[in-house]
Design a protein around this motif. Structure first.
Motif, PDB file in Angstrom:
ATOM      1  N   VAL A 139       0.770  -0.927   0.021  1.00  0.00           N
ATOM      2  CA  VAL A 139      -0.504   0.204   0.074  1.00  0.00           C
ATOM      3  C   VAL A 139       1.177   1.081   0.342  1.00  0.00           C
ATOM      4  N   ARG A 140       0.499   2.357  -1.138  1.00  0.00           N
ATOM      5  CA  ARG A 140       1.152   3.298  -1.733  1.00  0.00           C
ATOM      6  C   ARG A 140       0.522   4.348  -0.705  1.00  0.00           C
ATOM      7  N   VAL A 141       1.071   5.533   0.674  1.00  0.00           N
ATOM      8  CA  VAL A 141       0.109   6.601   0.552  1.00  0.00           C
ATOM      9  C   VAL A 141       0.629   7.767   0.364  1.00  0.00           C
ATOM     10  N   VAL A 142      -0.669   8.821  -0.222  1.00  0.00           N
ATOM     11  CA  VAL A 142      -0.113  10.059  -0.096  1.00  0.00           C
ATOM     12  C   VAL A 142      -1.216  10.952  -0.063  1.00  0.00           C
ATOM     13  N   GLY A 144       4.706  10.345  -1.018  1.00  0.00           N
ATOM     14  CA  GLY A 144       4.026  11.903  -1.693  1.00  0.00           C
ATOM     15  C   GLY A 144       3.090  12.365  -0.605  1.00  0.00           C
ATOM     16  N   PHE A 145       2.872  14.037  -1.304  1.00  0.00           N
ATOM     17  CA  PHE A 145       2.595  14.687  -0.287  1.00  0.00           C
ATOM     18  C   PHE A 145       1.863  16.136  -1.376  1.00  0.00           C
ATOM     19  N   ALA A 150       2.733   6.909  -7.697  1.00  0.00           N
ATOM     20  CA  ALA A 150       2.710   6.271  -6.121  1.00  0.00           C
ATOM     21  C   ALA A 150       2.631   5.185  -6.262  1.00  0.00           C
ATOM     22  N   ALA A 151       1.565   4.382  -6.852  1.00  0.00           N
ATOM     23  CA  ALA A 151       1.390   2.778  -7.441  1.00  0.00           C
ATOM     24  C   ALA A 151       2.705   2.228  -8.183  1.00  0.00           C
ATOM     25  N   GLY A 152       3.378   3.383  -8.676  1.00  0.00           N
ATOM     26  CA  GLY A 152       4.343   2.662  -9.307  1.00  0.00           C
ATOM     27  C   GLY A 152       5.618   2.326  -8.454  1.00  0.00           C
ATOM     28  N   GLY A 153       5.328   2.985  -7.124  1.00  0.00           N
ATOM     29  CA  GLY A 153       6.839   2.910  -6.126  1.00  0.00           C
ATOM     30  C   GLY A 153       7.455   3.802  -6.698  1.00  0.00           C
ATOM     31  N   ALA A 207       4.750  22.548  -3.952  1.00  0.00           N
ATOM     32  CA  ALA A 207       5.340  23.607  -2.230  1.00  0.00           C
ATOM     33  C   ALA A 207       5.907  22.753  -1.582  1.00  0.00           C
ATOM     34  N   ALA A 208       5.483  21.840  -1.988  1.00  0.00           N
ATOM     35  CA  ALA A 208       6.797  20.580  -0.708  1.00  0.00           C
ATOM     36  C   ALA A 208       8.075  20.198  -1.978  1.00  0.00           C
TER      37      ALA A 208
END
Length: 225
Positions: free
Chosen positions: A79-82, A103-104, A121-124, A131-132
């Motif tokens: 699971v990847r969290v954005v 990511g953000f 994100a799904a691609g790792g 801004a970040a």
């Protein structure tokens, strides 16, 4: 298979808007909605989500705590969290990455940016909003003249080969595999192999975590202006 997306936000109206946007894409689908962090963790596992769009400020268990729980659970390693929030400030950016986010993004981002973030994100890969920036993260991690350095992580760098360390430095600079390949005069596949090995040796979930480790270990010492 489409990318399975979970929406975690305490505002039902925003979740509805995100659902319409995500479900309009042929390569992704919304598999659940959560109004707090605890529910997000449960649904991430129940619905086998690939990517969680996670708000930071939610009642009860907030987005940062939920992200930490997800990243610490071996059953949710895929699971990847954005992090998606209205509060694009230094502290939140770094806390998000340290918690295990890939990511953000700010909620003011364009729809195309949000969809791209899900795919990245799904691609790792690691993703940060304009801004970040990497410089912002670097300055924050360097705050305190080394107070944020982690000696244990510094020692673990000793397990890396010379080439893996070189690649890690480039990753910390925000460069893609193709860019690193060009800089080091190797193939993109070779770079990908080095990145994967570095992630395995350092216990990093993805490239975003490699960036944090590179700074916290002292391998990369950013210039503070």
């Amino acid at each position: 298979m489409p990318i399975r997306v979970l929406l975690a936000d305490d505002q039902a109206l925003l979740r509805s808007a995100f659902r319409v946007l995500v479900d309009s894409e042929p390569d992704m689908e919304v598999v659940g909605e959560a109004s707090d962090g605890e529910e997000a963790v449960r649904l991430a596992k129940q619905e086998r989500a690939d990517v969680v769009l996670m708000d930071i400020r939610m009642p009860g268990t907030d987005g940062l705590a939920a992200t930490r729980t997800i990243s610490a659970d071996p059953a949710l390693a895929h699971v990847r969290v954005v992090i998606l929030t209205t509060f694009e400030v230094d502290d939140y950016v770094v806390q998000s990455l340290r918690a295990g986010a890939s990511g953000f993004l700010g909620k003011g981002s364009e729809p195309e940016e949000l969809l791209a973030a899900i795919r990245v994100a799904a691609g790792g890969e690691a993703l940060l909003s304009p801004a970040a920036t990497k410089g912002l993260i670097a300055r924050f991690l360097a705050h305190g003249d080394g107070a944020d350095l982690d000696p244990a992580r510094g020692e673990r760098l000793g397990t890396l080969t010379v080439r893996e360390r070189e690649v890690l430095v480039q990753v910390a600079g925000g460069h893609s595999n193709d860019e690193i390949a060009e800089r080091l005069e190797v193939s993109p596949l070779t770079v990908k192999t080095h990145v994967n090995r570095a992630m395995s040796k350092l216990g990093a979930r993805d490239r975003a975590q490699l960036v944090v480790i590179a700074y916290e270990s002292g391998l990369v010492r950013p210039r503070v202006e």
